[in-house]
Design a protein around this motif. Sequence first.
Motif, PDB file in Angstrom:
ATOM      1  N   LEU A  72       1.216  -2.755  -4.176  1.00 50.43           N
ATOM      2  CA  LEU A  72       1.979  -1.736  -3.458  1.00 50.43           C
ATOM      3  C   LEU A  72       1.867  -1.934  -1.950  1.00 50.43           C
ATOM      4  O   LEU A  72       2.859  -1.831  -1.219  1.00 50.43           O
ATOM      5  CB  LEU A  72       1.513  -0.337  -3.851  1.00 50.43           C
ATOM      6  CG  LEU A  72       2.240   0.836  -3.218  1.00 50.43           C
ATOM      7  CD1 LEU A  72       3.727   0.792  -3.524  1.00 50.43           C
ATOM      8  CD2 LEU A  72       1.649   2.148  -3.711  1.00 50.43           C
ATOM      9  N   SER A  73       0.671  -2.254  -1.471  1.00 49.26           N
ATOM     10  CA  SER A  73       0.506  -2.495  -0.029  1.00 49.26           C
ATOM     11  C   SER A  73       1.247  -3.751   0.401  1.00 49.26           C
ATOM     12  O   SER A  73       1.753  -3.826   1.518  1.00 49.26           O
ATOM     13  CB  SER A  73      -0.978  -2.586   0.339  1.00 49.26           C
ATOM     14  OG  SER A  73      -1.571  -3.742  -0.207  1.00 49.26           O
ATOM     15  N   GLY A  75       4.097  -4.662  -0.832  1.00 44.50           N
ATOM     16  CA  GLY A  75       5.464  -4.179  -0.675  1.00 44.50           C
ATOM     17  C   GLY A  75       5.666  -3.454   0.637  1.00 44.50           C
ATOM     18  O   GLY A  75       6.712  -3.582   1.282  1.00 44.50           O
ATOM     19  N   MET A  76       4.661  -2.706   1.064  1.00 46.93           N
ATOM     20  CA  MET A  76       4.769  -2.006   2.345  1.00 46.93           C
ATOM     21  C   MET A  76       4.740  -2.987   3.509  1.00 46.93           C
ATOM     22  O   MET A  76       5.365  -2.747   4.546  1.00 46.93           O
ATOM     23  CB  MET A  76       3.675  -0.952   2.470  1.00 46.93           C
ATOM     24  CG  MET A  76       3.886   0.201   1.502  1.00 46.93           C
ATOM     25  SD  MET A  76       2.762   1.551   1.742  1.00 46.93           S
ATOM     26  CE  MET A  76       3.377   2.260   3.252  1.00 46.93           C
ATOM     27  N   ASP A  79       8.189  -4.234   3.685  1.00 47.31           N
ATOM     28  CA  ASP A  79       9.034  -3.163   4.205  1.00 47.31           C
ATOM     29  C   ASP A  79       8.946  -3.075   5.726  1.00 47.31           C
ATOM     30  O   ASP A  79       9.961  -2.913   6.403  1.00 47.31           O
ATOM     31  CB  ASP A  79       8.626  -1.825   3.575  1.00 47.31           C
ATOM     32  CG  ASP A  79       9.442  -0.666   4.097  1.00 47.31           C
ATOM     33  OD1 ASP A  79      10.681  -0.706   3.969  1.00 47.31           O
ATOM     34  OD2 ASP A  79       8.833   0.287   4.636  1.00 47.31           O
ATOM     35  N   ALA A  80       7.754  -3.218   6.277  1.00 52.35           N
ATOM     36  CA  ALA A  80       7.599  -3.171   7.734  1.00 52.35           C
ATOM     37  C   ALA A  80       8.379  -4.304   8.393  1.00 52.35           C
ATOM     38  O   ALA A  80       9.060  -4.097   9.405  1.00 52.35           O
ATOM     39  CB  ALA A  80       6.120  -3.258   8.104  1.00 52.35           C
ATOM     40  N   ILE A 113       7.419   2.666  10.907  1.00 50.55           N
ATOM     41  CA  ILE A 113       6.277   1.998  10.271  1.00 50.55           C
ATOM     42  C   ILE A 113       5.045   2.887  10.356  1.00 50.55           C
ATOM     43  O   ILE A 113       4.330   3.085   9.365  1.00 50.55           O
ATOM     44  CB  ILE A 113       6.024   0.622  10.928  1.00 50.55           C
ATOM     45  CG1 ILE A 113       7.193  -0.312  10.662  1.00 50.55           C
ATOM     46  CG2 ILE A 113       4.719   0.013  10.444  1.00 50.55           C
ATOM     47  CD1 ILE A 113       7.184  -1.570  11.507  1.00 50.55           C
ATOM     48  N   SER A 116       5.323   6.014   7.945  1.00 49.52           N
ATOM     49  CA  SER A 116       5.155   5.704   6.523  1.00 49.52           C
ATOM     50  C   SER A 116       3.714   5.320   6.200  1.00 49.52           C
ATOM     51  O   SER A 116       3.176   5.706   5.162  1.00 49.52           O
ATOM     52  CB  SER A 116       6.110   4.598   6.087  1.00 49.52           C
ATOM     53  OG  SER A 116       5.774   3.375   6.692  1.00 49.52           O
ATOM     54  N   ASN A 117       3.063   4.605   7.106  1.00 47.48           N
ATOM     55  CA  ASN A 117       1.684   4.190   6.851  1.00 47.48           C
ATOM     56  C   ASN A 117       0.703   5.357   6.981  1.00 47.48           C
ATOM     57  O   ASN A 117      -0.236   5.451   6.200  1.00 47.48           O
ATOM     58  CB  ASN A 117       1.295   3.037   7.761  1.00 47.48           C
ATOM     59  CG  ASN A 117       1.992   1.756   7.371  1.00 47.48           C
ATOM     60  OD1 ASN A 117       2.346   1.561   6.212  1.00 47.48           O
ATOM     61  ND2 ASN A 117       2.204   0.874   8.319  1.00 47.48           N
ATOM     62  N   THR A 120       0.837   7.344   3.897  1.00 47.09           N
ATOM     63  CA  THR A 120       0.144   6.624   2.823  1.00 47.09           C
ATOM     64  C   THR A 120      -1.360   6.749   2.984  1.00 47.09           C
ATOM     65  O   THR A 120      -2.084   6.918   1.992  1.00 47.09           O
ATOM     66  CB  THR A 120       0.568   5.142   2.811  1.00 47.09           C
ATOM     67  OG1 THR A 120       1.987   5.066   2.664  1.00 47.09           O
ATOM     68  CG2 THR A 120      -0.095   4.388   1.674  1.00 47.09           C
ATOM     69  N   VAL A 151      -2.685  -1.447   3.288  1.00 45.53           N
ATOM     70  CA  VAL A 151      -1.716  -0.877   4.234  1.00 45.53           C
ATOM     71  C   VAL A 151      -2.205  -1.054   5.674  1.00 45.53           C
ATOM     72  O   VAL A 151      -1.419  -1.367   6.570  1.00 45.53           O
ATOM     73  CB  VAL A 151      -1.429   0.605   3.895  1.00 45.53           C
ATOM     74  CG1 VAL A 151      -0.652   1.283   4.998  1.00 45.53           C
ATOM     75  CG2 VAL A 151      -0.668   0.690   2.580  1.00 45.53           C
ATOM     76  N   SER A 154      -1.581  -4.576   6.501  1.00 46.59           N
ATOM     77  CA  SER A 154      -0.142  -4.852   6.594  1.00 46.59           C
ATOM     78  C   SER A 154       0.424  -4.381   7.922  1.00 46.59           C
ATOM     79  O   SER A 154       1.315  -5.011   8.482  1.00 46.59           O
ATOM     80  CB  SER A 154       0.620  -4.218   5.434  1.00 46.59           C
ATOM     81  OG  SER A 154       0.829  -2.838   5.626  1.00 46.59           O
TER      82      SER A 154
END
Length: 188
Positions: A72-73, A75-76, A79-80, A113, A116-117, A120, A151, A154
């Motif tokens: 999942l991280s 994917g983040m 996404d960033a 960014i 969203s982080n 999370t 995350v 990332s």
Amino acid sequence: TVSPILGQDFVDMSVKAGAIGVILVMLFMIAYYRLSGFLASLALLFYGALVLAIFKLIPVTLTLAGMGGFVLSLGMAVDANILIFERLKEELWQGRTLGAAIEAGFNRAWTAIWDSNVTTFIVCGILYWLGSSVAASAPVKGFAVTLFIGVAVSMFTAIVVTRTLMRLFVGTGLAGKPSLFSSYVRKE
């Protein structure tokens, strides 16, 4: 009957699925974002190595739940980069130089960014607390820890590593070819 090998089979399948997923994501990034996507793919490899090194240092046991947090991280992290490259594309579309487009693109993407982080991170804290207060919920804590670490790393790789790699091309002959950095750049 359930043998102890069953768990190892799931871990092996998860690793294989994760590797295939990362390769497909990297191919997409390169095909769609061109040189920027290639640089993001390099940053993604750096991200994976750094996260796994941190997991080894802490140490983190990669259960299925922990691997889920890591994926999942990942994917983040992608996404960033997508947020950054879409802003970069808008800046190049407006006719800015590559250097100006990189700086503006990163600056404009930063708030999304960050938001969203941070949300999370809050969820990771709640999951970790919940996992600490409920019996037999080590997988929840493992998920929260791997997601939090992933995350955090990332954010670092998207903002620092990808930006640094992009800045290497400012002032080179490639900087004058914005179509190398993004598709759908306006032709003059």
